[in-house]
Design a protein around this motif. Structure first.
Motif, PDB file in Angstrom:
ATOM      1  N   HIS A   9       0.864  -1.185   0.000  1.00  0.00           N
ATOM      2  CA  HIS A   9       0.000   0.000   0.000  1.00  0.00           C
ATOM      3  C   HIS A   9       0.901   1.235   0.000  1.00  0.00           C
ATOM      4  O   HIS A   9       1.631   1.481   0.960  1.00  0.00           O
ATOM      5  CB  HIS A   9      -0.889  -0.047   1.242  1.00  0.00           C
ATOM      6  N   THR A  10       0.852   2.001  -1.074  1.00  0.00           N
ATOM      7  CA  THR A  10       1.930   2.934  -1.391  1.00  0.00           C
ATOM      8  C   THR A  10       1.497   4.394  -1.373  1.00  0.00           C
ATOM      9  O   THR A  10       0.441   4.743  -1.909  1.00  0.00           O
ATOM     10  CB  THR A  10       2.498   2.591  -2.783  1.00  0.00           C
ATOM     11  N   LEU A  11       2.345   5.235  -0.777  1.00  0.00           N
ATOM     12  CA  LEU A  11       2.167   6.682  -0.858  1.00  0.00           C
ATOM     13  C   LEU A  11       3.546   7.325  -0.938  1.00  0.00           C
ATOM     14  O   LEU A  11       4.275   7.382   0.056  1.00  0.00           O
ATOM     15  CB  LEU A  11       1.397   7.216   0.353  1.00  0.00           C
ATOM     16  N   LEU A  12       3.892   7.816  -2.123  1.00  0.00           N
ATOM     17  CA  LEU A  12       5.221   8.384  -2.363  1.00  0.00           C
ATOM     18  C   LEU A  12       5.150   9.772  -2.976  1.00  0.00           C
ATOM     19  O   LEU A  12       6.147  10.288  -3.472  1.00  0.00           O
ATOM     20  CB  LEU A  12       6.026   7.451  -3.278  1.00  0.00           C
ATOM     21  N   LYS A  13       3.983  10.390  -2.932  1.00  0.00           N
ATOM     22  CA  LYS A  13       3.824  11.722  -3.520  1.00  0.00           C
ATOM     23  C   LYS A  13       4.645  12.751  -2.751  1.00  0.00           C
ATOM     24  O   LYS A  13       4.815  12.673  -1.535  1.00  0.00           O
ATOM     25  CB  LYS A  13       2.351  12.124  -3.505  1.00  0.00           C
ATOM     26  N   ALA A  14       5.123  13.747  -3.481  1.00  0.00           N
ATOM     27  CA  ALA A  14       5.959  14.788  -2.872  1.00  0.00           C
ATOM     28  C   ALA A  14       5.224  15.566  -1.795  1.00  0.00           C
ATOM     29  O   ALA A  14       5.840  16.079  -0.848  1.00  0.00           O
ATOM     30  CB  ALA A  14       6.460  15.742  -3.960  1.00  0.00           C
ATOM     31  N   ASP A  15       3.887  15.672  -1.928  1.00  0.00           N
ATOM     32  CA  ASP A  15       3.120  16.473  -0.973  1.00  0.00           C
ATOM     33  C   ASP A  15       2.451  15.629   0.113  1.00  0.00           C
ATOM     34  O   ASP A  15       1.564  16.107   0.820  1.00  0.00           O
ATOM     35  CB  ASP A  15       2.082  17.326  -1.696  1.00  0.00           C
ATOM     36  N   ALA A  16       2.882  14.379   0.268  1.00  0.00           N
ATOM     37  CA  ALA A  16       2.311  13.520   1.310  1.00  0.00           C
ATOM     38  C   ALA A  16       2.604  14.122   2.689  1.00  0.00           C
ATOM     39  O   ALA A  16       3.750  14.453   3.006  1.00  0.00           O
ATOM     40  CB  ALA A  16       2.888  12.120   1.218  1.00  0.00           C
ATOM     41  N   THR A  17       1.558  14.265   3.493  1.00  0.00           N
ATOM     42  CA  THR A  17       1.700  14.852   4.824  1.00  0.00           C
ATOM     43  C   THR A  17       1.781  13.759   5.880  1.00  0.00           C
ATOM     44  O   THR A  17       1.545  12.573   5.614  1.00  0.00           O
ATOM     45  CB  THR A  17       0.493  15.747   5.144  1.00  0.00           C
ATOM     46  N   VAL A  18       2.105  14.169   7.095  1.00  0.00           N
ATOM     47  CA  VAL A  18       2.125  13.237   8.220  1.00  0.00           C
ATOM     48  C   VAL A  18       0.770  12.563   8.377  1.00  0.00           C
ATOM     49  O   VAL A  18       0.683  11.343   8.571  1.00  0.00           O
ATOM     50  CB  VAL A  18       2.522  13.970   9.515  1.00  0.00           C
ATOM     51  N   ILE A 202       2.183  -6.462  -5.597  1.00  0.00           N
ATOM     52  CA  ILE A 202       1.614  -5.373  -6.392  1.00  0.00           C
ATOM     53  C   ILE A 202       1.869  -4.065  -5.639  1.00  0.00           C
ATOM     54  O   ILE A 202       1.458  -3.914  -4.484  1.00  0.00           O
ATOM     55  CB  ILE A 202       0.087  -5.545  -6.574  1.00  0.00           C
ATOM     56  N   GLY A 203       2.539  -3.126  -6.288  1.00  0.00           N
ATOM     57  CA  GLY A 203       2.727  -1.807  -5.698  1.00  0.00           C
ATOM     58  C   GLY A 203       1.664  -0.872  -6.233  1.00  0.00           C
ATOM     59  O   GLY A 203       1.584  -0.653  -7.446  1.00  0.00           O
ATOM     60  N   THR A 204       0.847  -0.322  -5.341  1.00  0.00           N
ATOM     61  CA  THR A 204      -0.261   0.516  -5.800  1.00  0.00           C
ATOM     62  C   THR A 204      -0.713   1.467  -4.709  1.00  0.00           C
ATOM     63  O   THR A 204      -0.646   1.145  -3.520  1.00  0.00           O
ATOM     64  CB  THR A 204      -1.450  -0.351  -6.261  1.00  0.00           C
ATOM     65  N   SER A 205      -1.198   2.625  -5.133  1.00  0.00           N
ATOM     66  CA  SER A 205      -1.844   3.555  -4.208  1.00  0.00           C
ATOM     67  C   SER A 205      -3.351   3.342  -4.207  1.00  0.00           C
ATOM     68  O   SER A 205      -4.083   4.058  -3.515  1.00  0.00           O
ATOM     69  CB  SER A 205      -1.522   4.996  -4.614  1.00  0.00           C
ATOM     70  N   SER A 206      -3.809   2.360  -4.977  1.00  0.00           N
ATOM     71  CA  SER A 206      -5.244   2.082  -5.102  1.00  0.00           C
ATOM     72  C   SER A 206      -5.639   0.763  -4.420  1.00  0.00           C
ATOM     73  O   SER A 206      -6.617   0.130  -4.811  1.00  0.00           O
ATOM     74  CB  SER A 206      -5.638   2.021  -6.585  1.00  0.00           C
ATOM     75  N   GLY A 207      -4.879   0.374  -3.426  1.00  0.00           N
ATOM     76  CA  GLY A 207      -5.130  -0.902  -2.773  1.00  0.00           C
ATOM     77  C   GLY A 207      -6.518  -1.056  -2.189  1.00  0.00           C
ATOM     78  O   GLY A 207      -7.164  -2.113  -2.327  1.00  0.00           O
ATOM     79  N   VAL A 208      -7.021   0.008  -1.569  1.00  0.00           N
ATOM     80  CA  VAL A 208      -8.345  -0.067  -0.960  1.00  0.00           C
ATOM     81  C   VAL A 208      -9.406  -0.300  -2.039  1.00  0.00           C
ATOM     82  O   VAL A 208     -10.294  -1.157  -1.901  1.00  0.00           O
ATOM     83  CB  VAL A 208      -8.653   1.206  -0.158  1.00  0.00           C
ATOM     84  N   ALA A 209      -9.325   0.448  -3.132  1.00  0.00           N
ATOM     85  CA  ALA A 209     -10.284   0.291  -4.227  1.00  0.00           C
ATOM     86  C   ALA A 209     -10.215  -1.118  -4.822  1.00  0.00           C
ATOM     87  O   ALA A 209     -11.249  -1.715  -5.161  1.00  0.00           O
ATOM     88  CB  ALA A 209     -10.018   1.325  -5.315  1.00  0.00           C
ATOM     89  N   ILE A 210      -9.020  -1.648  -4.917  1.00  0.00           N
ATOM     90  CA  ILE A 210      -8.845  -2.995  -5.500  1.00  0.00           C
ATOM     91  C   ILE A 210      -9.481  -4.057  -4.617  1.00  0.00           C
ATOM     92  O   ILE A 210     -10.244  -4.896  -5.103  1.00  0.00           O
ATOM     93  CB  ILE A 210      -7.346  -3.282  -5.725  1.00  0.00           C
ATOM     94  N   VAL A 211      -9.198  -4.029  -3.335  1.00  0.00           N
ATOM     95  CA  VAL A 211      -9.697  -5.109  -2.475  1.00  0.00           C
ATOM     96  C   VAL A 211     -11.178  -4.955  -2.159  1.00  0.00           C
ATOM     97  O   VAL A 211     -11.893  -5.952  -1.977  1.00  0.00           O
ATOM     98  CB  VAL A 211      -8.889  -5.252  -1.173  1.00  0.00           C
TER      99      VAL A 211
END
Length: 215
Positions: A9-18, A202-211
């Motif tokens: 479950h991935t979050l690598l965006k530059a603007d990702a906050t705490v 699988i590397g994805t930021s859409s894990g919740v939608a997928i499952v």
């Protein structure tokens, strides 16, 4: 098939906050994903949020360009492990691979694997910039250097995972290395196609939608 256990479950965006990272970890716990994948700054936070759970912490190193020096990548990898990372997803030096400096690329992978020990090392190729022959060479170098996984993409290049690339990688490494498909995988059908091809993650930021679409 326990689909959730394939997902980083991935979050690598530059603007990702705490708060974004905390929410990522909350989702990972709720859906029992295999891991969260975060940038190195957020490893300690993710480790704290996921304490006493089965969810692993994966961290990217040399991300997303891969063009940092080996010493910098090794330091980043070691720091991430020291702060609680279970897995390292490193980006190869793409320019050196394309320049034919294969021994340097292999030695870098080996150096990072050495410093992280028994922890899992995934080697990111960024296939959108490579010829098929270069992809095959990257597979060989990763295998020789003792990596655990090879990975298609960062998700930040001009293209992500493709069926053709995963087939090529699988043909090259067989069962000797695991494969992670990453970049552009946003729905259940696509995720299932890659799993059927033999990917282990699988590397994805859409894990919740997928499952949740599988329920």
């Amino acid at each position: 098939m326990q689909l959730n256990q394939y997902i980083d479950h991935t979050l690598l965006k530059a603007d990702a906050t705490v708060e974004n990272i905390k929410n990522l970890c909350t989702e990972a716990k709720k859906y029992d994903f295999f891991s969260v994948c975060v940038s190195s700054y957020f490893v300690a936070l993710a480790d704290s949020e996921l304490m006493h759970t089965n969810v692993k912490v994966a961290c990217v190193v040399g991300f997303p360009l891969g063009s940092m020096t080996t010493r910098v990548k090794v330091f980043e990898a070691k720091q991430c492990i020291d702060q609680g990372a279970n897995e390292i997803d490193m980006v190869i030096n793409i320019g050196l691979l394309k320049s034919g400096y294969h021994s340097i690329v292999e030695d870098e992978i080996r150096s990072i694997k050495k410093v992280i020990g028994d922890h899992t090392l995934k080697v990111i190729f960024e296939n959108c910039y490579l010829t098929n022959e270069e992809k095959k060479i990257a597979c060989k170098l990763s295998l020789n250097a003792g990596a655990d996984f090879i990975k298609t993409s960062t998700g930040f290049g001009t293209g992500g995972a493709t069926i053709e690339d995963v087939q090529l990688m699988k043909n090259e490494v067989g069962d000797y290395l695991k494969i992670k498909a990453s970049g552009g995988i946003r729905d259940l059908d696509t995720a299932k196609k890659y799993i059927e091809l033999g990917v282990s993650r699988i590397g994805t930021s859409s894990g919740v939608a997928i499952v949740t679409s599988n329920q």
